[in-house]
Design a protein around this motif. Sequence first.
Motif, PDB file in Angstrom:
ATOM      1  N   GLU B  29       0.870  -1.111  -0.225  1.00 22.67           N
ATOM      2  CA  GLU B  29       0.134  -0.014  -0.122  1.00 22.67           C
ATOM      3  C   GLU B  29       0.828   1.494  -0.100  1.00 22.67           C
ATOM      4  O   GLU B  29       1.857   1.070   0.528  1.00 22.67           O
ATOM      5  CB  GLU B  29      -0.713   0.077   1.317  1.00 22.67           C
ATOM      6  CG  GLU B  29      -1.990   0.869   1.408  1.00 22.67           C
ATOM      7  CD  GLU B  29      -2.756   0.885   2.522  1.00 22.67           C
ATOM      8  OE1 GLU B  29      -3.693  -0.060   2.627  1.00 22.67           O
ATOM      9  OE2 GLU B  29      -2.463   1.535   3.331  1.00 22.67           O
ATOM     10  N   LYS B 177       5.336  -1.383  -5.246  1.00 19.62           N
ATOM     11  CA  LYS B 177       4.017  -1.632  -4.402  1.00 19.62           C
ATOM     12  C   LYS B 177       3.385  -2.935  -4.796  1.00 19.62           C
ATOM     13  O   LYS B 177       2.899  -3.718  -4.029  1.00 19.62           O
ATOM     14  CB  LYS B 177       3.094  -0.499  -4.724  1.00 19.62           C
ATOM     15  CG  LYS B 177       1.589  -0.852  -4.299  1.00 19.62           C
ATOM     16  CD  LYS B 177       0.737   0.343  -4.919  1.00 19.62           C
ATOM     17  CE  LYS B 177      -0.556  -0.120  -5.127  1.00 19.62           C
ATOM     18  NZ  LYS B 177      -1.854   0.695  -4.618  1.00 19.62           N
ATOM     19  N   ASP B 198      -3.318   5.277  -1.356  1.00 19.01           N
ATOM     20  CA  ASP B 198      -4.489   4.586  -0.964  1.00 19.01           C
ATOM     21  C   ASP B 198      -5.033   5.305   0.398  1.00 19.01           C
ATOM     22  O   ASP B 198      -6.217   5.472   0.510  1.00 19.01           O
ATOM     23  CB  ASP B 198      -4.240   3.148  -0.860  1.00 19.01           C
ATOM     24  CG  ASP B 198      -3.561   2.368  -1.814  1.00 19.01           C
ATOM     25  OD1 ASP B 198      -4.270   2.225  -2.898  1.00 19.01           O
ATOM     26  OD2 ASP B 198      -2.345   2.123  -1.738  1.00 19.01           O
TER      27      ASP B 198
END
Lengths: 414, 299
Positions: B29, B177, B198
Amino acid sequence: MNKFILLFSQSYTNKLKAKSFLITTLIMLAGIACFFMWPTISSWFSSDDKPMTVAVSDQTNAQAATYFHSSKQIKFTPTTRSVHQEEQRIVKGKTDALLVLSLDQKGALQAELKTKNPLQLTDQQMLEEQTRAANQLFTIQQLNLSAEQAQKIMNQKIELHQKVLTKNAENGKTSGQKSTATLVSYAVAFIIYLFVLSYLSIISSEIAAEKDSRIMEIIISSTSPVTHLLSRVFGTLALAMTQFIVLIGGALLMARAFQDGKYWDMVSTLLSELTLGYTVFAILFFFLACLLYTLVGAVLGSLVNKVQDVGQAVMPVTMLLMVGFFIAISGMSNPDTMLIKIFSYVPFTASMIMPMRIGATDMALWQAFVSLVFLVLTIIGLFLFSLRFYRGSVLTYSNGSIIKKIKQAILLSK
Amino acid sequence: MTLSAEHLTKRFQNFLAVDHLSFKVEEGEIFGLIGQNGAGKTTTFRMILSLLAPTSGKINWRDHSIRGLERDQIGYLPEERGLYPKMPVEDQLMFFGQLRSWPKKVLKKEISEWLERFDLIEKRKVLTETLSKGNQQKVQLIASLIHKPRLLILDEPFSGLDPVNAGLLKDAVVSLKKEGTVIIFSSHRMDHVEELCDHICLLKKGKSLFSGAILDLKKQYGKINLTIRGPYDKTELAALPGVQSVTKEKEMYRLRLHHEHDARPIFQTLAKNGFIERFSLDYLSLEELFTRKVAGKGE
Ligand SMILES: Nc1ncnc2c1ncn2[C@@H]1O[C@H](COP(=O)(O)OP(=O)(O)OP(=O)(O)O)[C@@H](O)[C@H]1O
Ligand SMILES: [Mg+2]
């Protein structure tokens, strides 16, 4: 451990490859070479390479002229011409000088020198020396001594052997040993002074630059502050030792190669007069002095904000170093003063002064040992103390005195 | 959760730089830390890196203290350029890779790949100080991620990058990621944050104003940005019920509504006049949210 080796070799090789290091080493080697070749070099520049011609008019009836020996610089020729004729020759430049030897009423030798121009200092000294020696020989001759007896008088040298009657005290050193040790200790102090002066600013600039560019944050966060500190200290020390070995090795090689090994013989007799104890202590003191000051340099480097501030920050330390060096110089004439005794125990100056005391005075070795222990304890203490704030000092960017910064760094390191 | 901060606090003497900050970041994330200058972003990063010890609170990695996470698993891009100016680019990257315990052989290949990717391959023998600021930033970035860290901390990674290179950086970050790296970064460029993150944490003077998904933050205000194109008059639009303000931008009108549900009556009113070329209702942009939050009383 691996990271220590990585950081150590990075610090070492970077500085080794740096142009400034190569240049200073080369300049120093060139300086040493000049020193060894000085007689050759100075002869290139000396005004005349022909020997000075001196006519000797002997009016003593005792063959005093035979006591003057020609050398490379001066050529003596006995003459039977009259003084007046010779004077004419000097004016015309056919000879450089006329030496008239005669006896006074008491039968002592008298010498008179006639030249066209005043003599150069070196020529004058050489002639005086020759005249003095000739006079001595002449006087001895007048006493009707045998050649052997005469030789004995000429070459006499006396040394005062000391015997200390107190038990436990060490036997006194001969004055020869003492003056050798004084000379070597002066060299040791000078080398320490020179080395520490340059390596102190090398390490502080290195660390200040790393702090300034924030590389230190990356390195410390991926290893540990101790690893960084030690790798920089030992990298710099290794560089100092490299330079030391190159210079000493170069000097020894040159001593062998130049002037038909004349200096080599001097060096080896010099070294043979040093005791083992002296040598071991001198080396230990040299090494520990480098270690102590490198550590100080590292800590100062981590506390300043910019590379430009390094000079100012290390100033007090260089002052301290200068004090030590000047006290060491004062010890050249008299190594037994109170000042010398006190400063030979102060860790920051001990390495420059203690070797002189060991070699040039009849001090017991335990005193040197005590001073060495002080030095080692200071290094350990400083190391442990610096660990308390080294991590935090990376993050201090405020202005203020070093003390204030240390306080702040200690707070940040918690 | 993988990385979490709980009531993280840092006090410098009597100055509170970070005040009871809490956030969570999951594996794979990207987490954005945003705030004005002096909000405490760098201080937070330094605590994650164990360069600074928190005054109180804790940081965990997989439910254990972050100090248990191997140093080699962390990548860090400091806010200011942290490179050796006199070292060639390639040696520089080699050094940072080795610093994270990677073998030379593997690094060599990785370095050329990354240099290729960032269009720096011709510069690999060049001294770092001779590179432009943006190119140095790219080298710095490669140095921070060459060892494929599990946790990557980027402090202002976009500063000095042009749009093309910023795009390259985004691609690199996104591909890391996908490999499962936890990425946490700070930026003043809300467009980048919006595109990449995010979850975010909005900091103001060390205090967290919001922490969570960007969408959740947007939902707090609802869709109150209305863009209209058509034959209308500014005063006419401003007079409509529920309209807070109107600005004209080229041939577009941007309306700020009081509430999302004010939009429907407006549409109905305008539709009476016939064809509407454009009528779009959106959330506030992150930039707008940020200024609102920071300028506001902080709720
Ligand atoms: N070592 C320190 N000692 C005292 N105060 C500090 C220290 N480091 C940071 N601060 C203060 O803490 C606050 C937060 O600083 P920080 O660097 O974390 O801000 P930032 O969010 O990274 O800002 P920027 O966007 O400008 O980088 C600042 O007001 C700063 O002055
Ligand atoms: Mg910052």
